[in-house]
Write an enzyme that holds these catalytic residues in place. Structure first.
Site, short mmCIF file in Angstrom:
data_model
loop_
_atom_site.label_atom_id
_atom_site.label_comp_id
_atom_site.label_asym_id
_atom_site.label_seq_id
_atom_site.Cartn_x
_atom_site.Cartn_y
_atom_site.Cartn_z
N ASP A 91 -9.26 -5.37 -4.89
CA ASP A 91 -8.93 -4.11 -4.24
C ASP A 91 -9.80 -2.98 -4.82
O ASP A 91 -9.78 -2.73 -6.02
CB ASP A 91 -7.44 -3.80 -4.45
CG ASP A 91 -6.93 -2.68 -3.56
OD1 ASP A 91 -7.75 -1.92 -3.01
OD2 ASP A 91 -5.70 -2.55 -3.44
N SER A 147 0.83 -1.19 0.00
CA SER A 147 0.00 0.00 0.00
C SER A 147 0.88 1.26 0.00
O SER A 147 1.67 1.44 -0.91
CB SER A 147 -0.96 -0.03 1.19
OG SER A 147 -1.96 0.94 1.04
N HIS A 154 -8.49 -4.55 -0.48
CA HIS A 154 -7.15 -3.99 -0.27
C HIS A 154 -6.41 -4.73 0.84
O HIS A 154 -5.20 -4.93 0.76
CB HIS A 154 -7.29 -2.51 0.05
CG HIS A 154 -6.01 -1.74 0.05
ND1 HIS A 154 -5.25 -1.52 -1.07
CD2 HIS A 154 -5.35 -1.11 1.06
CE1 HIS A 154 -4.19 -0.79 -0.77
NE2 HIS A 154 -4.22 -0.54 0.53
#
Length: 392
Positions: free
Chosen positions: A339, A176, A372
């Protein structure tokens, strides 16, 4: 950019099967300090302090180093435990440790906190940001703290490695916001980075993602207690922080996982019919959990982190292609199939540009129902590919 609201519940469940055979890795939090740090914005921070951890042993040539860069609401605790009775290990303990995908029998693995960490009030976080004391005034910086970028995070890590005599990185791996740092490392210090792994990441922010991130900032700025960022001698804007944390959590999850974790709601609950001010089971659950964690966060720190992510383009040059042209490292991109935050098309964009430049990036998607969050909680599903990329 993952909320830690779910960590206790999910980490234990997701790493148990892959970690049970391994003894706990005990780690120690250390602090790196640097004076007169120059930012991309042209300002100077008199003193920078960040926490860091290390796993494994540095070899004689100091070239067996793997750097782990953390996500939005995370910190440097990537693996192991601080004490044997810790309730949970670091967030990537499933893949970092003796005999694991990132094998600490072979590699010296370093993980560091970032500037403006979102949760500076956690006991094991060491960071410098708006909540830190400005030596010129003796008070918290507040919004006098300079705007910082992902490149600034990387430059602090570079200074940390220099202090350890490390001039080469076998790999940089991050999830991320950590993936932004990883690819920025490859663009900013191309001769130093041999391999780069971007997990649930992107090469640059687009308008859709920038606006999604803005939803994390607006509730804080609309909280009257925020007071233009000057709240350290009064009431913290915890209502704004709570709303921000819920937004982060929901955007980081796929509806399948979010719905499965939410309490069931009866049809037309009586209290909800009595007043629009009464809560609902799901909202009480998520906002209640966020409210408990809000005091550990800092509102200004979240705003600064949001801006650092919104400004990101790899290489911090005129466009993404120019930044990626600097990359010499072997690259592996591992977006999460489901995601909804940093969607796979962002990783594909970087992969496509690298291929146009005659490079050979590797790409594979992480499957799962967490969205995610699969980049943390389902990373072990790509352990084989990750180990092969790092070792060969």
């Amino acid at each position: 950019m993952i909320s830690r609201l779910l960590t206790t519940f999910l980490v234990a469940a997701c790493i148990a099967c892959s970690s049970a055979a391994y003894a706990d890795l005990l780690v120690e939090k250390k602090t790196f300090s640097s004076k007169n740090f120059s930012t991309v914005s042209g300002e100077t921070i008199a003193e920078v302090n960040v926490g860091w951890e290390a796993y494994g042993k540095l070899n004689e040539n100091r070239d067996n180093v793997i750097l782990i860069t953390h996500f939005f609401s995370g910190n440097s605790h990537a693996a192991g435990k601080y004490t044997p009775d810790d309730p949970q290990p670091g967030y990537w303990d499933a893949i970092i440790g003796p005999g694991k995908a990132i094998d600490t029998n072979k590699y010296y693995v370093i993980s560091s906190d970032t500037l403006v960490n979102a949760f500076p009030n956690l006991p094991h976080v060491v960071t410098t940001g708006p909540a830190s004391i400005n030596p010129e005034t003796g008070k918290q910086y507040g919004l006098d703290f300079p705007v910082v970028t992902i490149r600034d995070f990387v430059n602090v890590q570079h200074a940390l490695l220099q202090s350890l005599g490390i001039k080469k990185l076998h790999a940089v791996v991050g999830a991320s916001m950590g993936s932004l740092q990883a690819i920025e490392w490859a663009a900013a210090y191309p001769d130093m980075v041999e391999r780069m792994v971007s997990v649930i990441g992107a090469g640059a922010m687009d308008a859709w993602t920038i606006t999604a991130l803005e939803h994390w900032a607006r509730p804080i700025r609309l909280d009257p207690n925020w007071n233009g960022g000057d709240y350290y001698s009064g009431q913290a804007p915890l209502a704004g922080v709570t709303n921000s944390l819920v937004m982060i959590t929901q955007q980081a999850m796929h509806p399948v996982a979010f719905n499965a974790m939410s309490p069931a709601q009866e049809v037309l609950p009586k209290s909800a019919l009595e007043s629009v001010l009464n809560g609902l089971p799901a909202t009480d659950f998520w906002f209640g959990g966020a409210a408990q964690r809000a005091p550990l966060a800092d509102a200004n720190h979240i705003l600064y982190l949001v801006r650092a992510n919104q400004l990101f383009v790899a290489g911090h040059d005129k466009d993404l292609a120019t930044g990626l042209a600097q990359v010499k490292a072997k690259t592996l991109f591992l977006p999460a199939k489901n995601d909804l935050l940093l969607q796979p098309y962002l990783a594909k964009q970087a992969v496509g540009i690298l291929e146009e430049q005659g490079k050979q990036p590797k790409y594979a998607e992480i499957d799962g129902t967490f969205g995610h969050l699969d980049g943390v909680y389902n990373i072990q599903s790509k352990a084989e590919e990750l180990a092969d990329f790092i070792n060969n």
